[in-house]
Design a protein around this motif. Sequence first.
Motif, PDB file in Angstrom:
ATOM      1  N   ALA A  11       0.761  -1.231   0.000  1.00 62.10           N
ATOM      2  CA  ALA A  11       0.000   0.000   0.000  1.00 62.10           C
ATOM      3  C   ALA A  11       0.786   1.271   0.000  1.00 62.10           C
ATOM      4  O   ALA A  11       1.870   1.340   0.459  1.00 62.10           O
ATOM      5  N   VAL A  12       0.120   2.288  -0.536  1.00 63.98           N
ATOM      6  CA  VAL A  12       0.677   3.611  -0.592  1.00 63.98           C
ATOM      7  C   VAL A  12      -0.154   4.511   0.292  1.00 63.98           C
ATOM      8  O   VAL A  12      -1.317   4.650   0.058  1.00 63.98           O
ATOM      9  N   VAL A  13       0.442   5.073   1.265  1.00 67.64           N
ATOM     10  CA  VAL A  13      -0.334   5.948   2.128  1.00 67.64           C
ATOM     11  C   VAL A  13       0.328   7.312   2.156  1.00 67.64           C
ATOM     12  O   VAL A  13       1.447   7.441   2.629  1.00 67.64           O
ATOM     13  N   ALA A  14      -0.346   8.327   1.633  1.00 68.44           N
ATOM     14  CA  ALA A  14       0.228   9.653   1.572  1.00 68.44           C
ATOM     15  C   ALA A  14       0.263  10.291   2.946  1.00 68.44           C
ATOM     16  O   ALA A  14       1.158  11.057   3.259  1.00 68.44           O
ATOM     17  N   ASN A 103      -2.725  10.335 -12.696  1.00 70.67           N
ATOM     18  CA  ASN A 103      -2.553   9.281 -13.694  1.00 70.67           C
ATOM     19  C   ASN A 103      -1.086   9.122 -14.095  1.00 70.67           C
ATOM     20  O   ASN A 103      -0.388  10.110 -14.336  1.00 70.67           O
ATOM     21  N   CYS A 104      -0.668   7.864 -14.186  1.00 70.79           N
ATOM     22  CA  CYS A 104       0.685   7.554 -14.636  1.00 70.79           C
ATOM     23  C   CYS A 104       0.765   6.058 -14.897  1.00 70.79           C
ATOM     24  O   CYS A 104      -0.146   5.302 -14.540  1.00 70.79           O
ATOM     25  N   ASN A 105       1.869   5.637 -15.491  1.00 69.42           N
ATOM     26  CA  ASN A 105       2.142   4.209 -15.604  1.00 69.42           C
ATOM     27  C   ASN A 105       2.797   3.739 -14.319  1.00 69.42           C
ATOM     28  O   ASN A 105       3.700   4.396 -13.799  1.00 69.42           O
ATOM     29  N   LEU A 106       2.334   2.613 -13.816  1.00 69.31           N
ATOM     30  CA  LEU A 106       2.862   2.064 -12.569  1.00 69.31           C
ATOM     31  C   LEU A 106       3.299   0.628 -12.816  1.00 69.31           C
ATOM     32  O   LEU A 106       2.630  -0.127 -13.525  1.00 69.31           O
ATOM     33  N   VAL A 118       0.680  -1.252 -15.253  1.00 68.01           N
ATOM     34  CA  VAL A 118      -0.741  -0.906 -15.240  1.00 68.01           C
ATOM     35  C   VAL A 118      -0.902   0.600 -15.330  1.00 68.01           C
ATOM     36  O   VAL A 118       0.032   1.360 -15.069  1.00 68.01           O
ATOM     37  N   SER A 119      -2.087   1.019 -15.703  1.00 63.58           N
ATOM     38  CA  SER A 119      -2.419   2.440 -15.706  1.00 63.58           C
ATOM     39  C   SER A 119      -2.940   2.806 -14.328  1.00 63.58           C
ATOM     40  O   SER A 119      -3.959   2.280 -13.875  1.00 63.58           O
ATOM     41  N   TYR A 120      -2.229   3.710 -13.665  1.00 62.98           N
ATOM     42  CA  TYR A 120      -2.557   4.089 -12.288  1.00 62.98           C
ATOM     43  C   TYR A 120      -3.373   5.381 -12.283  1.00 62.98           C
ATOM     44  O   TYR A 120      -3.097   6.292 -13.058  1.00 62.98           O
ATOM     45  N   PRO A 121      -4.367   5.483 -11.364  1.00 69.40           N
ATOM     46  CA  PRO A 121      -4.914   4.395 -10.541  1.00 69.40           C
ATOM     47  C   PRO A 121      -5.775   3.463 -11.387  1.00 69.40           C
ATOM     48  O   PRO A 121      -6.458   3.911 -12.312  1.00 69.40           O
ATOM     49  N   LEU A 232      -2.464   0.103  -6.040  1.00 63.67           N
ATOM     50  CA  LEU A 232      -2.900   0.059  -7.431  1.00 63.67           C
ATOM     51  C   LEU A 232      -4.228   0.777  -7.649  1.00 63.67           C
ATOM     52  O   LEU A 232      -4.437   1.427  -8.665  1.00 63.67           O
ATOM     53  N   LEU A 233      -5.128   0.628  -6.676  1.00 61.24           N
ATOM     54  CA  LEU A 233      -6.456   1.229  -6.795  1.00 61.24           C
ATOM     55  C   LEU A 233      -6.521   2.623  -6.186  1.00 61.24           C
ATOM     56  O   LEU A 233      -7.542   3.301  -6.288  1.00 61.24           O
ATOM     57  N   ASN A 234      -5.449   3.026  -5.512  1.00 54.51           N
ATOM     58  CA  ASN A 234      -5.443   4.264  -4.734  1.00 54.51           C
ATOM     59  C   ASN A 234      -6.522   4.215  -3.654  1.00 54.51           C
ATOM     60  O   ASN A 234      -7.271   5.163  -3.438  1.00 54.51           O
ATOM     61  N   GLU A 235      -6.582   3.063  -2.992  1.00 52.29           N
ATOM     62  CA  GLU A 235      -7.500   2.842  -1.868  1.00 52.29           C
ATOM     63  C   GLU A 235      -6.658   2.494  -0.648  1.00 52.29           C
ATOM     64  O   GLU A 235      -6.840   1.475   0.013  1.00 52.29           O
ATOM     65  N   ASN A 236      -5.730   3.380  -0.320  1.00 60.09           N
ATOM     66  CA  ASN A 236      -4.710   3.061   0.668  1.00 60.09           C
ATOM     67  C   ASN A 236      -5.209   3.049   2.109  1.00 60.09           C
ATOM     68  O   ASN A 236      -4.724   2.284   2.931  1.00 60.09           O
TER      69      ASN A 236
END
Length: 448
Positions: A11-14, A103-106, A118-121, A232-236
């Motif tokens: 996970a990514v947590v800002a 949006n970016c490539n991840l 994948v295409s993020y998110p 990946l989903l930006n549901e951190n």
Amino acid sequence: MEEKKMFGAIAVVAVILVAAFCGVTLMKDDKDAYEAKVTGNVPVFGNANNDDYIDSHDIDQLNAIIDDGSWDKTAYPYADANQDGKIDSADVDIVNKIISGQNCNLYYVDIYDDVVKVSYPVSHSRVGVSYWQQAELATLMGIWDNVVLASTATTSSNSHRYDTSNIEKSFSGSKITSELILECRCDFIIASQGKSDVVQAAIDADSNITPYYVDVSKSSTYVSTVLTLGVLLNENEEAQAYADFVNGVKEKISSGMEKVQEKAKTVVTLMYANQSTRANIIVECEGTGAADMIGLIADVYDSSTKSTSDYRMNVEADWFIQNCGTAFDFIIIEQEGTDTKKVDDTYYTPSMYNERFEEAITYYSSTQAYASGMILGTTYSYNSFGGYANLLYLAYLLYPDVFSEEDGWNALQEYFDNFTTAKINVKTQGGWYYTGTSYSAYNERLAQ
């Protein structure tokens, strides 16, 4: 398979969290005092310091590598966010986009150890899940309302756990098909690794579909799977909440097990409704999610004769009589289906579970475990993400002088309150453990 869009690790947590059971100690205002705890839980490129988050500390790590002019790939395997073979400002730009949800490539490492782009998110407005474990994952991630395709094991057998009004199509067992994926216009599929051919066939017809493959046989990867999906989903936030819950349970387990002089010798079996008609008993060995998870609190029976496909073995009833008290002391019965039956629009009741358990254990009445009150009843849930919620109560059943019954109930209630859509009282709704009085040896042992 051109650019497999799979998923699998953390996970990514800002927002920087300071929590008792977090994977790292974060000190937002004191960069020099910060030290990442390398976990390997988030194999997402951009997680430069290899901890449980993608945050500003990864930016700091990337800038340190750039300033130093050299990159230790062993120490920082996920630093190359854009996968161009070098560390520079472009990697910093990617991580900033991940943190801000742009949006970016991840790139990440999936369960097959392949690097996937994948295409993020990742879009997940119409989700398909291949079986009940994948439905459980979607629910704890907070995206259940987006699920449109699910197994009848979810829509019928587990319907009490979910509002299934959003399900447009269902299928028997785990027999998800390419045609159904396309018919439901799914943009995201959570599936077991065994369904990759079916899912890929749908992707070949519609490249907008992104798959996320999950291996539920390895309980040690559950937190990593959730945290990676969170990135990946930006549901951190949801992903980290689950990680904190599991880490909290494991911390209590670890603390309690320090007081246990010797791990209990156990065998983990499956118990079906028609067990009395069966010649053989199924034993869960090391390699199954259940055996590995229960292995945190017990010495679980294993065998070299187990199946190489599902890590289980079939044994005759006499085998238990011959081995009880030598190869193992406790028999742990996972009873399938006991928490899934509806009665008058409520859940399988504790009394129903108790009645079934009492009937089932007569199958083992000649074993020493039966006479000693060491046959334990629990639900079939340890082969999935919710298994940790049951672990503290099972620890109490094994070591009642060390672990608390109330802690066990509280952990299960916390899981249902925070990681499912069902709002229930776990003490009165659901067949989780044996709580009856007819198995006197069992109650006498716990009362000592």
